[in-house]
Design a protein around this motif. Structure first.
Motif, PDB file in Angstrom:
ATOM      1  N   ALA A   3       0.833  -1.202   0.000  1.00 28.70           N
ATOM      2  CA  ALA A   3       0.000   0.000   0.000  1.00 28.70           C
ATOM      3  C   ALA A   3       0.870   1.256   0.000  1.00 28.70           C
ATOM      4  CB  ALA A   3      -0.932   0.000   1.209  1.00 28.70           C
ATOM      5  N   CYS A   4       1.948   1.240   0.787  1.00 25.47           N
ATOM      6  CA  CYS A   4       2.864   2.384   0.821  1.00 25.47           C
ATOM      7  C   CYS A   4       3.622   2.518  -0.491  1.00 25.47           C
ATOM      8  CB  CYS A   4       3.855   2.225   1.976  1.00 25.47           C
ATOM      9  SG  CYS A   4       3.112   2.277   3.624  1.00 25.47           S
ATOM     10  N   SER A   5       4.095   1.394  -1.030  1.00 28.54           N
ATOM     11  CA  SER A   5       4.897   1.434  -2.256  1.00 28.54           C
ATOM     12  C   SER A   5       4.080   1.908  -3.451  1.00 28.54           C
ATOM     13  CB  SER A   5       5.486   0.049  -2.549  1.00 28.54           C
ATOM     14  OG  SER A   5       6.347  -0.362  -1.513  1.00 28.54           O
ATOM     15  N   PHE A   6       2.845   1.445  -3.576  1.00 24.96           N
ATOM     16  CA  PHE A   6       2.001   1.889  -4.687  1.00 24.96           C
ATOM     17  C   PHE A   6       1.643   3.365  -4.536  1.00 24.96           C
ATOM     18  CE2 PHE A   6       1.180  -2.634  -5.631  1.00 24.96           C
ATOM     19  CZ  PHE A   6       1.319  -2.596  -7.012  1.00 24.96           C
ATOM     20  N   ALA A   7       1.455   3.825  -3.294  1.00 19.33           N
ATOM     21  CA  ALA A   7       1.173   5.245  -3.085  1.00 19.33           C
ATOM     22  C   ALA A   7       2.370   6.097  -3.494  1.00 19.33           C
ATOM     23  CB  ALA A   7       0.813   5.507  -1.622  1.00 19.33           C
ATOM     24  N   GLU A   8       3.581   5.590  -3.277  1.00 16.10           N
ATOM     25  CA  GLU A   8       4.793   6.302  -3.651  1.00 16.10           C
ATOM     26  C   GLU A   8       5.165   6.105  -5.117  1.00 16.10           C
ATOM     27  OE1 GLU A   8       7.496   4.477  -0.933  1.00 16.10           O
ATOM     28  OE2 GLU A   8       7.287   6.045   0.577  1.00 16.10           O
ATOM     29  N   LYS A   9       4.435   5.180  -5.794  1.00 15.45           N
ATOM     30  CA  LYS A   9       4.764   4.780  -7.159  1.00 15.45           C
ATOM     31  C   LYS A   9       6.172   4.169  -7.233  1.00 15.45           C
ATOM     32  CE  LYS A   9       1.750   8.121  -9.561  1.00 15.45           C
ATOM     33  NZ  LYS A   9       0.629   7.508  -8.911  1.00 15.45           N
ATOM     34  N   ASP A  10       6.568   3.531  -6.148  1.00 17.46           N
ATOM     35  CA  ASP A  10       7.863   2.844  -6.100  1.00 17.46           C
ATOM     36  C   ASP A  10       7.621   1.392  -6.502  1.00 17.46           C
ATOM     37  OD1 ASP A  10      10.312   1.769  -5.595  1.00 17.46           O
ATOM     38  OD2 ASP A  10      10.560   2.650  -3.608  1.00 17.46           O
ATOM     39  N   TYR A  11       7.607   1.147  -7.813  1.00 12.42           N
ATOM     40  CA  TYR A  11       7.254  -0.175  -8.333  1.00 12.42           C
ATOM     41  C   TYR A  11       8.334  -1.212  -8.048  1.00 12.42           C
ATOM     42  CZ  TYR A  11       3.715   2.552 -10.738  1.00 12.42           C
ATOM     43  OH  TYR A  11       2.670   3.398 -11.011  1.00 12.42           O
ATOM     44  N   ASN A  12       9.582  -0.786  -7.973  1.00  7.48           N
ATOM     45  CA  ASN A  12      10.647  -1.719  -7.607  1.00  7.48           C
ATOM     46  C   ASN A  12      10.410  -2.275  -6.202  1.00  7.48           C
ATOM     47  OD1 ASN A  12      12.094  -1.553  -9.971  1.00  7.48           O
ATOM     48  ND2 ASN A  12      13.431   0.078  -9.256  1.00  7.48           N
ATOM     49  N   LYS A  13      10.111  -1.396  -5.266  1.00  8.97           N
ATOM     50  CA  LYS A  13       9.877  -1.825  -3.879  1.00  8.97           C
ATOM     51  C   LYS A  13       8.635  -2.703  -3.799  1.00  8.97           C
ATOM     52  CE  LYS A  13      10.450  -1.671   0.656  1.00  8.97           C
ATOM     53  NZ  LYS A  13      10.414  -0.413   1.391  1.00  8.97           N
ATOM     54  N   ALA A  14       7.585  -2.359  -4.539  1.00  6.29           N
ATOM     55  CA  ALA A  14       6.361  -3.152  -4.526  1.00  6.29           C
ATOM     56  C   ALA A  14       6.631  -4.570  -5.010  1.00  6.29           C
ATOM     57  CB  ALA A  14       5.290  -2.493  -5.400  1.00  6.29           C
ATOM     58  N   THR A  15       7.358  -4.687  -6.123  1.00  4.46           N
ATOM     59  CA  THR A  15       7.652  -6.010  -6.682  1.00  4.46           C
ATOM     60  C   THR A  15       8.547  -6.810  -5.738  1.00  4.46           C
ATOM     61  OG1 THR A  15       7.550  -5.042  -8.891  1.00  4.46           O
ATOM     62  CG2 THR A  15       8.524  -7.223  -8.708  1.00  4.46           C
ATOM     63  N   ALA A  16       9.574  -6.159  -5.209  1.00  2.68           N
ATOM     64  CA  ALA A  16      10.507  -6.844  -4.311  1.00  2.68           C
ATOM     65  C   ALA A  16       9.810  -7.321  -3.042  1.00  2.68           C
ATOM     66  CB  ALA A  16      11.664  -5.919  -3.962  1.00  2.68           C
ATOM     67  N   ALA A  17       8.948  -6.469  -2.462  1.00  2.00           N
ATOM     68  CA  ALA A  17       8.247  -6.839  -1.227  1.00  2.00           C
ATOM     69  C   ALA A  17       7.295  -8.003  -1.470  1.00  2.00           C
ATOM     70  CB  ALA A  17       7.486  -5.633  -0.688  1.00  2.00           C
ATOM     71  N   ALA A  18       6.555  -7.959  -2.571  1.00  2.00           N
ATOM     72  CA  ALA A  18       5.594  -9.022  -2.870  1.00  2.00           C
ATOM     73  C   ALA A  18       6.296 -10.355  -3.090  1.00  2.00           C
ATOM     74  CB  ALA A  18       4.760  -8.649  -4.096  1.00  2.00           C
ATOM     75  N   THR A  19       7.338 -10.361  -3.933  1.00  2.00           N
ATOM     76  CA  THR A  19       8.010 -11.626  -4.239  1.00  2.00           C
ATOM     77  C   THR A  19       8.738 -12.185  -3.022  1.00  2.00           C
ATOM     78  OG1 THR A  19       9.907 -10.358  -5.086  1.00  2.00           O
ATOM     79  CG2 THR A  19       8.277 -11.096  -6.684  1.00  2.00           C
ATOM     80  N   ARG A  20       9.404 -11.329  -2.266  1.00  2.49           N
ATOM     81  CA  ARG A  20      10.129 -11.822  -1.087  1.00  2.49           C
ATOM     82  C   ARG A  20       9.164 -12.419  -0.052  1.00  2.49           C
ATOM     83  NH1 ARG A  20      15.017 -10.294   1.250  1.00  2.49           N
ATOM     84  NH2 ARG A  20      15.614  -9.885  -0.920  1.00  2.49           N
TER      85      ARG A  20
END
Length: 550
Positions: free
Chosen positions: A393-410
């Protein structure tokens, strides 16, 4: 591009297979890096908080058991009914609250950060303007080696600095006037969650109080059952605590949105410890019996709710500036979607239990412990689901797609490892410890028959539960609801057909298929790069190669 070189925007120039993103940085799964520490820092306290409730209920049940079998059975039926009602009403609220609070808090932090940066820049520019006129009367002009007579006096410089000569004084003092103050936040979704929690709590109290007897009839109690009267009294007393229960859970969702799962854990553990302390006093010392058990639970729930409220008031302005700021329609829309999902899931699980009951007391006695152990992974995986929901939720709000992908996969990789570990633990536990649940040889035999299904599906269950958190974190509530409705529509006839052909084993095969389908709809959404994961189709390989997280 941030300071560490990781882009916050998807790479539109590279293409690849989105499905492979699930294997991103798999070699780092056992490395305790910054990402893993952040996930576990949120997940571990959240998992402990979830586990605290069944442990406290088990201790509570032990005290009630000393009153007699009728009281124990009556409390069991009432507690099951109360918990089911609470799950249906609060689960959608908690899920959407966590996502909405995380999004809103992140956006506010970004705005405050930009404001602070602008203020610092303005302050720097203003200082340069103030320091520029340094040539006073009698100073030497180094470029011409002559003494220059400046038209600026020290008084003029003072006037310039104070804004009396055309320069905005606000820019000079921006560092002291405009810096964002660290204090209470205005989070409209937090206020909305508390409003809905209060309304739903009062509504649940009214329904359970005035419809206690019909609801107990629906649970299988008959008019002449000795359990009916004590169960009705216990349920009505317990329902008084509904507002506190729903408010506590709503506030847990708010704290989760702030990535704070430790504060609710301390409050929950303290509250349940107080409940356990009150049980013997009210049940035995004051001789209130089953009423005392209900009162102990209600008192402890209100204590937890009040404590969480006081702690939350220090961090958030609970009263919004205007009613228009409340996100009522957004909560209703997404809460309705998740309510549909909860009903679908509940129906599938209830159907499986009812089919086992049709086979008789021995198969049902073997099915129940297997089902509880089968779902045990949800208690631990729920912590990971909370972590990934908040971080996404935080990563998508920041539009930080790298962090979103990394958090989900990890997190998904962690859930798989957790499931594999649980598989071995469950297999060994059921094989050598099946006799703990019953001394009946037939029951033990059926428990061992169910063991391969219960053990082998642990990784599937963990992934399915964490995919729920992934969907909620991406605010993909519609897909989460509709996909589970579809899974339920497919699973229900499968359960019935396999029950008729395979009986006891058929139920477990059907449940295994049901959880595989739940896992697959999660894999499909992210693996195909649809919905909020559209950016993976535009450039997934930049997420496959790894990056330096900020």
């Amino acid at each position: 591009m941030d300071n560490n070189g990781s882009s916050h925007e998807p790479n539109n120039n590279k293409r690849g297979i989105p499905f492979l993103v699930f294997f991103k940085d798999a070699r780092l799964i056992f490395k305790l890096d910054a990402l893993s520490r952040e996930i576990l820092g949120i997940a571990f306290p959240a998992a402990l908080a979830v586990v605290a409730d069944p442990i406290a209920s088990l201790i509570d049940t032990t005290f009630i058991g000393h009153l007699g079998p009728v009281e124990l059975a009556a409390a069991g039926v009432s507690i099951a009914l109360f918990n089911q009602a609470s799950r249906i009403t609060i689960f959608p609220l908690v899920s959407i609250t966590t996502s909405f609070v995380a999004e809103e808090d992140t956006i506010q932090r970004l705005i405050n950060k930009e404001t602070e940066t602008d203020n610092i820049e303005n302050e720097t520019i203003t200082k340069e303007n103030v320091e520029a006129p340094k040539k006073f009367k009698g100073e030497t002009d180094e470029s011409n080696n002559v003494v220059a007579k400046s038209t600026f006096t020290s008084g003029d410089v003072e006037k310039l600095a104070t804004g009396n000569m055309g320069i905005n004084n606000e820019n000079v003092t921006s560092s002291t006037k405009s810096k964002p103050k660290v204090g209470k936040k205005r989070i409209a979704s937090a206020s909305t969650a508390l409003l809905f929690g209060t309304i739903l709590g009062l509504l649940q109290t009214a329904i359970l109080t005035f419809a206690a007897k019909p609801l107990l009839y629906a649970m299988g109690l008959k008019h002449d059952s000795p359990m009916l009267i004590p169960a009705e009294k216990y349920l009505r007393l317990r329902s008084i605590g509904s507002p506190a229960v729903l408010l506590s859970l709503a506030m847990q969702g708010i704290f989760r949105g702030f990535k704070d799962t430790t504060t609710p854990l301390y409050v929950i553990v303290s509250g349940y410890a107080f409940n356990v302390l009150l049980d013997p006093i009210l049940i035995f010392y004051l001789k209130l019996g089953l009423k005392g058990a209900a009162m102990a639970h209600v008192i402890s729930q209100y204590m937890m709710a009040i404590t969480l409220l006081l702690l939350l008031m220090k961090r958030v302005h609970l009263v919004p500036p205007s009613i228009k700021d409340l996100q009522i329609f957004r909560f209703l829309k997404n809460g309705g979607l998740l309510l549909t999902r909860v009903v679908s899931v509940t129906f599938c699980m209830t159907l499986a239990a009812s089919l086992a009951a049709r086979l008789g007391s021995i198969p049902m006695a073997a099915f129940q412990p297997g089902l509880q152990i089968w779902l045990a992974s949800s208690l631990l995986a729920d912590g990971l689901a909370v972590a990934v929901q908040t971080m996404l939720a935080c990563s998508f709000a920041e539009k930080d797609y790298n962090k979103a992908t990394a958090a989900a996969t990890r997190t998904l990789q962690m859930s798989f490892v957790l499931g594999v570990g649980l598989s071995f633990a469950v297999a060994l536990g059921l094989y050598f410890g099946a006799g703990i649940f019953s001394k009946n040889a037939n029951v033990v035999h059926l428990i061992k028959i169910s063991m391969p299904f219960v053990a082998a599906t642990q990784p599937i269950n963990s992934l399915a539960f964490v995919f729920d958190g992934v969907n909620y974190g991406a605010s993909d509530f519609a897909y989460s609801a509709y996909s589970l409705v579809l899974v339920s529509l497919v699973s229900i006839p499968i359960e019935i057909l396999l029950f008729r052909s395979k009986q006891f084993v058929g139920i477990w095969i059907a449940l295994t298929i049901y959880m595989i389908l739940r896992m697959l709809v999660g894999i499909w959404r992210m693996g195909t790069g649809t919905g909020p994961w559209y950016y993976l189709r535009k450039g997934p390989w930049c997420y496959m190669r790894g990056h330096s997280l900020p």
